[in-house]
Design an enzyme around this catalytic site. Structure first.
Site, PDB file in Angstrom:
ATOM      1  N   ASP A  84       0.853  -1.194   0.000  1.00 20.55           N
ATOM      2  CA  ASP A  84       0.000   0.000   0.000  1.00 20.55           C
ATOM      3  C   ASP A  84       0.885   1.239   0.000  1.00 20.55           C
ATOM      4  OD1 ASP A  84       0.727  -0.784   2.707  1.00 20.55           O
ATOM      5  OD2 ASP A  84      -0.611   0.801   3.419  1.00 20.55           O
ATOM      6  N   ASP A 113       8.968   3.247  -1.161  1.00 20.49           N
ATOM      7  CA  ASP A 113       8.151   2.969   0.020  1.00 20.49           C
ATOM      8  C   ASP A 113       6.809   2.377  -0.389  1.00 20.49           C
ATOM      9  OD1 ASP A 113       7.154   2.930   2.617  1.00 20.49           O
ATOM     10  OD2 ASP A 113       6.653   5.063   2.617  1.00 20.49           O
ATOM     11  N   GLU A 147      -0.014  -0.761   5.861  1.00 21.74           N
ATOM     12  CA  GLU A 147       1.067  -0.156   6.634  1.00 21.74           C
ATOM     13  C   GLU A 147       0.893   1.348   6.768  1.00 21.74           C
ATOM     14  OE1 GLU A 147       5.097   1.372   7.695  1.00 21.74           O
ATOM     15  OE2 GLU A 147       3.784   1.925   6.050  1.00 21.74           O
ATOM     16  N   GLU A 148       0.513   2.005   5.671  1.00 22.96           N
ATOM     17  CA  GLU A 148       0.455   3.462   5.666  1.00 22.96           C
ATOM     18  C   GLU A 148      -0.727   4.011   6.461  1.00 22.96           C
ATOM     19  OE1 GLU A 148       2.857   5.055   4.879  1.00 22.96           O
ATOM     20  OE2 GLU A 148       3.954   4.119   3.233  1.00 22.96           O
ATOM     21  N   HIS A 394       7.089   9.333   0.604  1.00 27.71           N
ATOM     22  CA  HIS A 394       5.914  10.193   0.782  1.00 27.71           C
ATOM     23  C   HIS A 394       6.032  11.528   0.044  1.00 27.71           C
ATOM     24  CE1 HIS A 394       4.564   8.069   4.784  1.00 27.71           C
ATOM     25  NE2 HIS A 394       5.012   7.217   3.859  1.00 27.71           N
TER      26      HIS A 394
END
Length: 421
Positions: A84, A113, A147-148, A394
């Protein structure tokens, strides 16, 4: 058999994964088979199908997560990654849901990421299997899908029915070994507005673990906007917070409102939590998401706190600092700190792999980031960004270098081999 990094195969596999829109909380419809969204389930299945094509054992765990495995033995070691991603945000110069190659740089949302490390780890399993490296434990790649978002429903689901690794690491942070991760708390500061409060409409932020890069407000028919630079909430100083900039602009225009007074205090010092410890360093604060209309003002903050500090004390201190403004505080989410003994087999073994490969003999480090290492005992973060490299997690135009990817592959291969012996 010599193990080598198959650059073209890795990049093509990564391209396919990047093309799947698996944004956390915005990944399409949720179903019984895809509880986190069809995009996230598709991304998990994409990795599993690749693993199956490599002759590896695979399992999808109800759309929350999955794993790929090979080897024999009563014990198992694992690399833990996620597919994700955070939201894309604005001002990309390349297609976010595709792979763009520019010399040694590759671009795309999740390339660093954590889709890139996921594919690299999968190819590490493939290489170890084909090379018939002597091991006495099974090797597993665990692929999460939440996870995010911070709730980690994927890891909760995994631990309900699946085997816990003897040792594990998450290549979702950096090098050297990260033996400690700060605690993470997300707080909601909220105030019901009375009829005498000036009418201000304000919105900012999409993801609590990212510095907001855009904020907008309207007051008396006039629109105000601010643009900033996104960054990971664990390193807010590397971003430019558009929400804070907008609040400064509105106050400079003579506008008075409780949210503006709150944002003026929304710093570690302003909240009275400018704290640090010898193990993990300074506390960080990211005022991430704000919403204001005629009825309510809400601010959501991401706080990364040192491992020796209690979150309950932080909440009391923040409440005291904002008491006169009339805001309430709610703990929306907390992930407890990670702290693994630096002299443990896991840390010393991985640190030796890193030092032998790079020649860097500096010791293990601490991070403000939160990785799946926290989900298991005997797990640490290990891999991703090397010292001196730019961390674009991000951020707009998220990128990774092919050279760094190849080095990660070599280290992950060796780390899994060492832990599985």
């Amino acid at each position: 058999m010599t193990i080598h990094f198959d650059k073209q195969a890795v990049l093509e596999a990564l391209r396919g994964l990047l093309q799947i829109k698996s944004v956390n909380a915005n990944a399409g419809a949720t179903t019984s088979e895809a509880p986190l969204g069809t995009g996230i389930n598709a991304a998990i299945n994409y990795v599993l199908e690749l693993g199956k094509s490599f002759g590896l054992t695979t399992k999808n765990c109800d759309g929350y997560c999955g794993y790929v495995e090979f080897g024999e033995g009563p014990e198992m070691v694992a690399a833990i990654t996620h597919v994700d991603t955070v939201e894309v945000g604005d001002d990309w110069t390349v297609l976010p849901f595709d792979l763009t190659i520019d010399g040694d740089k590759i671009y795309g949302r999740g390339v660093l990421d954590d889709k890139g490390p996921t594919i690299v780890s999968l190819f590490a399993l493939k290489a170890l299997k084909e090379a018939k490296v002597p091991i006495n434990k099974r090797i597993r790649l665990i692929i999460g899908g939440d996870e995010e978002g911070g709730n980690w429903a994927c890891m909760k689901r995994y631990k309900e029915t699946e085997e816990i690794p003897t040792y594990a690491f998450s290549p979702d942070s950096g090098f050297p070994v990260i033996f400690a991760e700060k605690g993470i708390m997300n707080v909601i500061l909220k105030k019901e507005l009375d009829n005498g409060t000036p009418v201000l409409n304000l919105s900012s932020g999409k993801q609590i673990n990212s510095v907001p890069d855009y904020a907008k407000a309207t007051y008396n028919g006039q629109t105000y906007e601010a643009r900033g630079k996104s960054a990971h909430a664990s390193e807010p100083q590397k971003g430019d917070n558009a929400l804070i900039k907008l609040a400064d602009e509105l106050r400079a225009a003579g506008i008075k409102h409780p949210i503006l007074e709150l944002l003026k205090r929304a710093t570690p010092a302003g909240f009275g939590i400018n704290l640090s410890d010898a193990v993990s360093g300074d506390l960080t604060l990211n005022p991430a998401i704000a919403f204001v209309d005629e009825n309510i003002a809400v601010l959501r903050c991401d706080i990364r706190y040192p491992v020796t500090i209690k979150s309950s004390e932080l909440c009391k201190t923040i409440l005291k600092a904002i008491e006169e403004l009339g805001f309430s505080l709610e703990m929306d989410h907390e992930t407890l700190p990670l702290h693994v003994d630096q002299e443990s087999f896991l840390v010393t073994s991985l640190q030796k792999v890193y030092a032998d490969y790079t020649g860097d003999t500096s010791g293990p480090i601490v991070s403000g980031g939160g990785t799946y290492a926290r989900a298991f005992d005997n797990a640490v973060a290990f891999g991703g960004v090397f010292p001196g490299e730019t961390n674009t997690c991000h951020q707009t135009d998220e990128s990774w270098s092919i050279d760094s990817m190849a080095k990660n592959f070599d280290i992950i291969v060796k780390a899994l081999e060492v832990l599985a012996q």
